[in-house]
Design a protein around this motif. Structure first.
Motif, PDB file in Angstrom:
ATOM      1  N   SER A  54      27.906 -61.168  -9.050  1.00  0.00           N
ATOM      2  CA  SER A  54      27.316 -62.497  -9.142  1.00  0.00           C
ATOM      3  C   SER A  54      28.366 -63.583  -8.895  1.00  0.00           C
ATOM      4  CB  SER A  54      26.678 -62.679 -10.517  1.00  0.00           C
ATOM      5  OG  SER A  54      26.158 -63.974 -10.649  1.00  0.00           O
ATOM      6  N   ILE A  55      29.545 -63.398  -9.465  1.00  0.00           N
ATOM      7  CA  ILE A  55      30.643 -64.355  -9.231  1.00  0.00           C
ATOM      8  C   ILE A  55      30.963 -64.409  -7.747  1.00  0.00           C
ATOM      9  CG2 ILE A  55      33.095 -64.830  -9.619  1.00  0.00           C
ATOM     10  CD1 ILE A  55      32.715 -63.539 -12.430  1.00  0.00           C
ATOM     11  N   LEU A  56      31.098 -63.245  -7.116  1.00  0.00           N
ATOM     12  CA  LEU A  56      31.411 -63.176  -5.682  1.00  0.00           C
ATOM     13  C   LEU A  56      30.340 -63.891  -4.868  1.00  0.00           C
ATOM     14  CD1 LEU A  56      33.197 -62.086  -3.386  1.00  0.00           C
ATOM     15  CD2 LEU A  56      31.832 -59.991  -3.461  1.00  0.00           C
ATOM     16  N   ALA A  57      29.084 -63.607  -5.153  1.00  0.00           N
ATOM     17  CA  ALA A  57      27.984 -64.241  -4.416  1.00  0.00           C
ATOM     18  C   ALA A  57      27.995 -65.758  -4.613  1.00  0.00           C
ATOM     19  CB  ALA A  57      26.648 -63.651  -4.870  1.00  0.00           C
ATOM     20  N   GLU A  60      30.898 -67.298  -2.601  1.00  0.00           N
ATOM     21  CA  GLU A  60      30.645 -67.265  -1.157  1.00  0.00           C
ATOM     22  C   GLU A  60      29.506 -68.190  -0.737  1.00  0.00           C
ATOM     23  OE1 GLU A  60      30.572 -63.091  -0.013  1.00  0.00           O
ATOM     24  OE2 GLU A  60      32.762 -63.173   0.121  1.00  0.00           O
ATOM     25  N   SER A  61      28.563 -68.451  -1.627  1.00  0.00           N
ATOM     26  CA  SER A  61      27.456 -69.358  -1.297  1.00  0.00           C
ATOM     27  C   SER A  61      27.825 -70.821  -1.541  1.00  0.00           C
ATOM     28  CB  SER A  61      26.219 -69.004  -2.132  1.00  0.00           C
ATOM     29  OG  SER A  61      26.405 -69.390  -3.485  1.00  0.00           O
ATOM     30  N   GLY A  62      28.959 -71.047  -2.213  1.00  0.00           N
ATOM     31  CA  GLY A  62      29.369 -72.410  -2.533  1.00  0.00           C
ATOM     32  C   GLY A  62      28.808 -72.910  -3.853  1.00  0.00           C
ATOM     33  N   LYS A  63      28.009 -72.093  -4.527  1.00  0.00           N
ATOM     34  CA  LYS A  63      27.430 -72.465  -5.821  1.00  0.00           C
ATOM     35  C   LYS A  63      28.512 -72.591  -6.881  1.00  0.00           C
ATOM     36  CE  LYS A  63      23.907 -70.812  -9.059  1.00  0.00           C
ATOM     37  NZ  LYS A  63      22.946 -69.726  -9.341  1.00  0.00           N
ATOM     38  N   LEU A  64      29.566 -71.799  -6.751  1.00  0.00           N
ATOM     39  CA  LEU A  64      30.689 -71.801  -7.679  1.00  0.00           C
ATOM     40  C   LEU A  64      31.950 -72.127  -6.893  1.00  0.00           C
ATOM     41  CD1 LEU A  64      31.636 -71.177 -10.579  1.00  0.00           C
ATOM     42  CD2 LEU A  64      31.852 -68.786  -9.890  1.00  0.00           C
ATOM     43  N   GLU A  65      32.672 -73.158  -7.334  1.00  0.00           N
ATOM     44  CA  GLU A  65      33.862 -73.605  -6.616  1.00  0.00           C
ATOM     45  C   GLU A  65      35.123 -73.235  -7.390  1.00  0.00           C
ATOM     46  OE1 GLU A  65      35.723 -77.741  -4.784  1.00  0.00           O
ATOM     47  OE2 GLU A  65      33.745 -77.747  -5.713  1.00  0.00           O
ATOM     48  N   ILE A  66      36.109 -72.744  -6.664  1.00  0.00           N
ATOM     49  CA  ILE A  66      37.419 -72.446  -7.253  1.00  0.00           C
ATOM     50  C   ILE A  66      38.207 -73.750  -7.230  1.00  0.00           C
ATOM     51  CG2 ILE A  66      39.514 -71.068  -7.068  1.00  0.00           C
ATOM     52  CD1 ILE A  66      37.830 -69.012  -5.449  1.00  0.00           C
ATOM     53  N   THR A  67      38.481 -74.290  -8.402  1.00  0.00           N
ATOM     54  CA  THR A  67      39.136 -75.603  -8.477  1.00  0.00           C
ATOM     55  C   THR A  67      40.485 -75.497  -9.176  1.00  0.00           C
ATOM     56  OG1 THR A  67      38.150 -76.153 -10.610  1.00  0.00           O
ATOM     57  CG2 THR A  67      36.871 -76.728  -8.633  1.00  0.00           C
ATOM     58  N   SER A  68      41.207 -76.597  -9.153  1.00  0.00           N
ATOM     59  CA  SER A  68      42.547 -76.636  -9.741  1.00  0.00           C
ATOM     60  C   SER A  68      42.533 -76.636 -11.266  1.00  0.00           C
ATOM     61  CB  SER A  68      43.316 -77.857  -9.232  1.00  0.00           C
ATOM     62  OG  SER A  68      42.638 -79.035  -9.614  1.00  0.00           O
ATOM     63  N   GLU A  69      41.354 -76.654 -11.887  1.00  0.00           N
ATOM     64  CA  GLU A  69      41.321 -76.568 -13.352  1.00  0.00           C
ATOM     65  C   GLU A  69      41.769 -75.191 -13.821  1.00  0.00           C
ATOM     66  OE1 GLU A  69      37.271 -75.978 -15.396  1.00  0.00           O
ATOM     67  OE2 GLU A  69      36.710 -76.683 -13.390  1.00  0.00           O
ATOM     68  N   TYR A  70      41.763 -74.219 -12.907  1.00  0.00           N
ATOM     69  CA  TYR A  70      42.222 -72.867 -13.230  1.00  0.00           C
ATOM     70  C   TYR A  70      43.659 -72.712 -12.752  1.00  0.00           C
ATOM     71  CZ  TYR A  70      37.236 -72.295 -13.709  1.00  0.00           C
ATOM     72  OH  TYR A  70      35.940 -72.459 -14.085  1.00  0.00           O
ATOM     73  N   GLU A  71      44.464 -72.028 -13.551  1.00  0.00           N
ATOM     74  CA  GLU A  71      45.877 -71.857 -13.211  1.00  0.00           C
ATOM     75  C   GLU A  71      46.048 -70.962 -11.984  1.00  0.00           C
ATOM     76  OE1 GLU A  71      49.994 -70.181 -15.232  1.00  0.00           O
ATOM     77  OE2 GLU A  71      48.256 -70.535 -16.490  1.00  0.00           O
ATOM     78  N   ASP A  72      45.236 -69.907 -11.922  1.00  0.00           N
ATOM     79  CA  ASP A  72      45.336 -68.983 -10.802  1.00  0.00           C
ATOM     80  C   ASP A  72      43.992 -68.292 -10.617  1.00  0.00           C
ATOM     81  OD1 ASP A  72      45.212 -66.989 -12.798  1.00  0.00           O
ATOM     82  OD2 ASP A  72      47.388 -66.835 -12.880  1.00  0.00           O
ATOM     83  N   ILE A  73      43.884 -67.452  -9.606  1.00  0.00           N
ATOM     84  CA  ILE A  73      42.617 -66.792  -9.309  1.00  0.00           C
ATOM     85  C   ILE A  73      42.197 -65.860 -10.441  1.00  0.00           C
ATOM     86  CG2 ILE A  73      43.567 -64.834  -7.989  1.00  0.00           C
ATOM     87  CD1 ILE A  73      40.319 -66.831  -7.280  1.00  0.00           C
ATOM     88  N   HIS A  74      43.159 -65.307 -11.146  1.00  0.00           N
ATOM     89  CA  HIS A  74      42.842 -64.370 -12.228  1.00  0.00           C
ATOM     90  C   HIS A  74      42.193 -65.103 -13.402  1.00  0.00           C
ATOM     91  CE1 HIS A  74      45.573 -62.452  -9.586  1.00  0.00           C
ATOM     92  NE2 HIS A  74      46.564 -63.209 -10.003  1.00  0.00           N
TER      93      HIS A  74
END
Length: 171
Positions: A54-57, A60-74
């Motif tokens: 679900s996270i991956l989908a 990839e759909s743009g529903k969830l954005e990876i932003t700078s509020e997170y330190e890293d991808i993990h």
């Protein structure tokens, strides 16, 4: 609370966000191992795998954005679904999987290039041109012979890529 300057210094999300597929793939493998070892039930495994899919989908759909509020991808993936993995393990695995994936793409392009060079060589067995050695004219050669030198160079590159991929497949 961590000072913003220290947080920014440690943050790697700006460049490791490209590892999101690999991070999720690694987390899925980890979850399967936990279930195989009896640490998770099959139901728990399936729920976590579904969450990771679900996270991956959503990314990839743009529903969830990876932003700078997170330190890293993990920390991004773990904020959505905690998988109980060491960050060092995640970094090493993600980078290896990323390099391995990139090698597969490069190898496919090299294969196409070799096929194109092969056609040029086959069509120019009797096309003559001046040969050169140390930037000076030398004996005449065919275009097929000249292109063949590049064919062999790129063929060796494919072999090197296969060796690197094999090394990236070891943990």
């Amino acid at each position: 609370e961590t000072d913003k300057l220290v947080y920014n210094f440690n943050a790697s999300i700006s460049f490791d966000q490209k590892f999101y597929k690999q991070d999720i793939r690694g987390s899925k493998a980890h979850v399967r191992m936990l279930a195989k070892q009896g640490i998770l039930t099959e139901e728990e495994r399936d729920q976590i795998l579904e969450g990771l899919d679900s996270i991956l989908a959503d990314v990839e759909s743009g529903k969830l954005e990876i932003t700078s509020e997170y330190e890293d991808i993990h920390s991004f993936v773990e904020a959505k679904l905690h998988t109980g993995r060491s960050r060092n393990d995640q970094v090493a695995l993600d980078m290896k999987l990323y390099v391995r994936d990139e090698i597969e793409e490069i190898d496919a392009e090299l294969k196409k290039l070799l096929e194109a060079l092969q056609v040029i060589m086959e069509n120019n067995v009797h096309t003559y041109m001046p040969g050169f050695t140390h930037l000076q004219k030398a004996q005449p050669v065919t275009l097929a012979h000249h292109v063949g030198a590049y064919f062999e160079m790129f063929r060796r590159d494919r072999s090197r890529m296969a060796d690197i991929r094999k090394r990236m497949n070891t943990c």
